[in-house]
Design a protein around this motif. Structure first.
Motif, PDB file in Angstrom:
ATOM      1  N   THR A  86       0.826  -1.213   0.000  1.00  0.00           N
ATOM      2  CA  THR A  86       0.000   0.000   0.000  1.00  0.00           C
ATOM      3  C   THR A  86       0.861   1.265   0.000  1.00  0.00           C
ATOM      4  OG1 THR A  86      -0.148   0.170   2.426  1.00  0.00           O
ATOM      5  CG2 THR A  86      -1.764  -1.233   1.298  1.00  0.00           C
ATOM      6  N   LYS A  87       2.170   1.108   0.151  1.00  0.00           N
ATOM      7  CA  LYS A  87       3.053   2.266   0.239  1.00  0.00           C
ATOM      8  C   LYS A  87       3.887   2.423  -1.036  1.00  0.00           C
ATOM      9  CE  LYS A  87       3.556   1.710   5.239  1.00  0.00           C
ATOM     10  NZ  LYS A  87       2.567   2.753   5.561  1.00  0.00           N
ATOM     11  N   THR A  88       4.251   3.664  -1.318  1.00  0.00           N
ATOM     12  CA  THR A  88       5.195   3.985  -2.385  1.00  0.00           C
ATOM     13  C   THR A  88       6.463   4.498  -1.725  1.00  0.00           C
ATOM     14  OG1 THR A  88       3.429   4.573  -3.914  1.00  0.00           O
ATOM     15  CG2 THR A  88       5.643   5.409  -4.408  1.00  0.00           C
ATOM     16  N   ILE A  89       7.587   3.880  -2.047  1.00  0.00           N
ATOM     17  CA  ILE A  89       8.846   4.207  -1.382  1.00  0.00           C
ATOM     18  C   ILE A  89       9.905   4.535  -2.426  1.00  0.00           C
ATOM     19  CG2 ILE A  89      10.645   3.375   0.176  1.00  0.00           C
ATOM     20  CD1 ILE A  89       8.538   1.521   1.414  1.00  0.00           C
ATOM     21  N   GLU A  90      10.545   5.687  -2.255  1.00  0.00           N
ATOM     22  CA  GLU A  90      11.620   6.120  -3.144  1.00  0.00           C
ATOM     23  C   GLU A  90      12.870   6.369  -2.306  1.00  0.00           C
ATOM     24  OE1 GLU A  90      10.247   9.434  -5.615  1.00  0.00           O
ATOM     25  OE2 GLU A  90       8.213   8.824  -5.060  1.00  0.00           O
ATOM     26  N   LEU A  91      13.945   5.677  -2.633  1.00  0.00           N
ATOM     27  CA  LEU A  91      15.185   5.788  -1.880  1.00  0.00           C
ATOM     28  C   LEU A  91      16.318   6.177  -2.823  1.00  0.00           C
ATOM     29  CD1 LEU A  91      14.895   2.446   0.143  1.00  0.00           C
ATOM     30  CD2 LEU A  91      14.193   4.723   0.908  1.00  0.00           C
ATOM     31  N   LEU A  92      16.999   7.254  -2.504  1.00  0.00           N
ATOM     32  CA  LEU A  92      18.148   7.696  -3.280  1.00  0.00           C
ATOM     33  C   LEU A  92      19.354   7.811  -2.361  1.00  0.00           C
ATOM     34  CD1 LEU A  92      16.568  10.588  -5.407  1.00  0.00           C
ATOM     35  CD2 LEU A  92      17.086   8.266  -6.159  1.00  0.00           C
ATOM     36  N   VAL A  93      20.494   7.385  -2.847  1.00  0.00           N
ATOM     37  CA  VAL A  93      21.730   7.499  -2.080  1.00  0.00           C
ATOM     38  C   VAL A  93      22.850   7.845  -3.052  1.00  0.00           C
ATOM     39  CG1 VAL A  93      22.237   5.027  -2.279  1.00  0.00           C
ATOM     40  CG2 VAL A  93      23.237   6.350  -0.406  1.00  0.00           C
ATOM     41  N   THR A  94      23.771   8.663  -2.622  1.00  0.00           N
ATOM     42  CA  THR A  94      24.887   9.022  -3.494  1.00  0.00           C
ATOM     43  C   THR A  94      25.923   7.902  -3.517  1.00  0.00           C
ATOM     44  OG1 THR A  94      26.128  10.113  -1.724  1.00  0.00           O
ATOM     45  CG2 THR A  94      24.575  11.476  -2.989  1.00  0.00           C
ATOM     46  N   GLU A  95      26.596   7.774  -4.651  1.00  0.00           N
ATOM     47  CA  GLU A  95      27.697   6.820  -4.730  1.00  0.00           C
ATOM     48  C   GLU A  95      28.775   7.173  -3.714  1.00  0.00           C
ATOM     49  OE1 GLU A  95      31.101   5.214  -7.842  1.00  0.00           O
ATOM     50  OE2 GLU A  95      29.402   6.356  -8.633  1.00  0.00           O
ATOM     51  N   ALA A  96      28.953   8.462  -3.465  1.00  0.00           N
ATOM     52  CA  ALA A  96      29.950   8.891  -2.482  1.00  0.00           C
ATOM     53  C   ALA A  96      29.651   8.302  -1.107  1.00  0.00           C
ATOM     54  CB  ALA A  96      29.983  10.420  -2.407  1.00  0.00           C
ATOM     55  N   ALA A  97      28.369   8.209  -0.735  1.00  0.00           N
ATOM     56  CA  ALA A  97      28.011   7.627   0.553  1.00  0.00           C
ATOM     57  C   ALA A  97      28.392   6.156   0.613  1.00  0.00           C
ATOM     58  CB  ALA A  97      26.517   7.796   0.812  1.00  0.00           C
ATOM     59  N   LEU A  98      28.223   5.449  -0.506  1.00  0.00           N
ATOM     60  CA  LEU A  98      28.577   4.034  -0.535  1.00  0.00           C
ATOM     61  C   LEU A  98      30.084   3.830  -0.497  1.00  0.00           C
ATOM     62  CD1 LEU A  98      26.060   2.688  -3.203  1.00  0.00           C
ATOM     63  CD2 LEU A  98      25.809   2.791  -0.725  1.00  0.00           C
ATOM     64  N   ARG A  99      30.813   4.803  -1.006  1.00  0.00           N
ATOM     65  CA  ARG A  99      32.269   4.687  -1.048  1.00  0.00           C
ATOM     66  C   ARG A  99      32.943   5.172   0.234  1.00  0.00           C
ATOM     67  NH1 ARG A  99      34.784   3.496  -5.645  1.00  0.00           N
ATOM     68  NH2 ARG A  99      33.617   3.403  -7.596  1.00  0.00           N
ATOM     69  N   THR A 100      32.189   5.786   1.127  1.00  0.00           N
ATOM     70  CA  THR A 100      32.749   6.256   2.389  1.00  0.00           C
ATOM     71  C   THR A 100      32.507   5.182   3.443  1.00  0.00           C
ATOM     72  OG1 THR A 100      32.267   8.557   1.796  1.00  0.00           O
ATOM     73  CG2 THR A 100      32.711   8.083   4.115  1.00  0.00           C
ATOM     74  N   PRO A 101      33.527   4.427   3.830  1.00  0.00           N
ATOM     75  CA  PRO A 101      33.294   3.307   4.751  1.00  0.00           C
ATOM     76  C   PRO A 101      33.033   3.774   6.172  1.00  0.00           C
ATOM     77  CG  PRO A 101      35.642   3.500   4.241  1.00  0.00           C
ATOM     78  CD  PRO A 101      34.929   4.508   3.374  1.00  0.00           C
TER      79      PRO A 101
END
Length: 213
Positions: A86-101
């Motif tokens: 019943t929900k609509t979910i949109e998730l965005l994340v920067t590649e920089a966030a994934l590359r910052t351990p």
């Protein structure tokens, strides 16, 4: 922004678990959930090990009770909304966030695998904003939207608002990152096609030839 401010030092007096439960209740009540994160993986798709690393670090930074395991459990319970049709979910994340351990490389690679699994969830739209792509507007910080409610976390405080003009500003920030990018840079093109390739692309294993000894 016309909104309310809640300092983390006050909100976290009893630890992170209560705050996570509060977030979970708000997400269950919302029909549309939108998140844009520039520095961390969104909590709704964090693995237990990734979430654990974040909670430990933040409890130390804020000098608040370390209820890490209870907080991790509460965060994982929040993720049940991903499977609510019943929900609509949109998730965005920067590649920089994934590359910052924020955790060891094995934890980060496992987190990337988790993100790939989310791509197949019918009511969830997940995208990675790649390095080098020019957006229409600069995104200065992460935020999330639950229907017409907007939340912004900074290091020392949380700001929330329901003002229509504020909600419109943040909606405008979400749109260029998805539908308004040029066709050749649509976000779906940047969700790497395989678990192995994605994990290796972001967190390659050490070259055996360069190991000590």
């Amino acid at each position: 922004m016309k909104g309310e401010e809640a300092r983390w030092k006050n909100r976290l007096r009893a630890g992170h678990e209560v705050v996570q439960q509060s977030f979970g209740d708000a997400e269950k009540a919302a029909l549309r959930i939108r998140v844009f994160e520039t520095g961390l993986v969104p909590g709704l798709v964090q693995t237990p090990d990734y979430a654990r690393a974040v909670f430990v670090a933040m409890a130390e930074l804020q000098d608040t009770p370390n209820d890490t395991e209870a907080a991790v459990t509460a965060r994982l319970q929040r993720q049940s909304v991903l499977y609510d049709s019943t929900k609509t979910i949109e998730l965005l994340v920067t590649e920089a966030a994934l590359r910052t351990p924020v955790a060891p490389s094995g934890v980060m690679a496992g987190q990337v695998d988790r993100l790939l699994a989310v791509i197949g969830v019918p009511n969830v739209r997940f995208g990675i904003v790649p390095l080098g792509v020019q957006l229409r507007y600069p995104v200065l910080h992460g935020f999330w939207m639950l229907d017409d409610w907007v939340g912004v976390e900074v290091v020392n405080t949380e700001i929330t608002t329901r003002e229509p003009e504020d909600a419109q500003v943040y909606s405008d920030l979400m749109n260029p990152c998805g539908s308004a990018l040029p066709r050749e840079t649509r976000l779906e093109r940047f969700c790497w096609p395989s678990r192995r390739a994605t994990s290796h692309h972001l967190f390659p294993s050490p070259d055996p030839a360069h190991r000590d000894g």
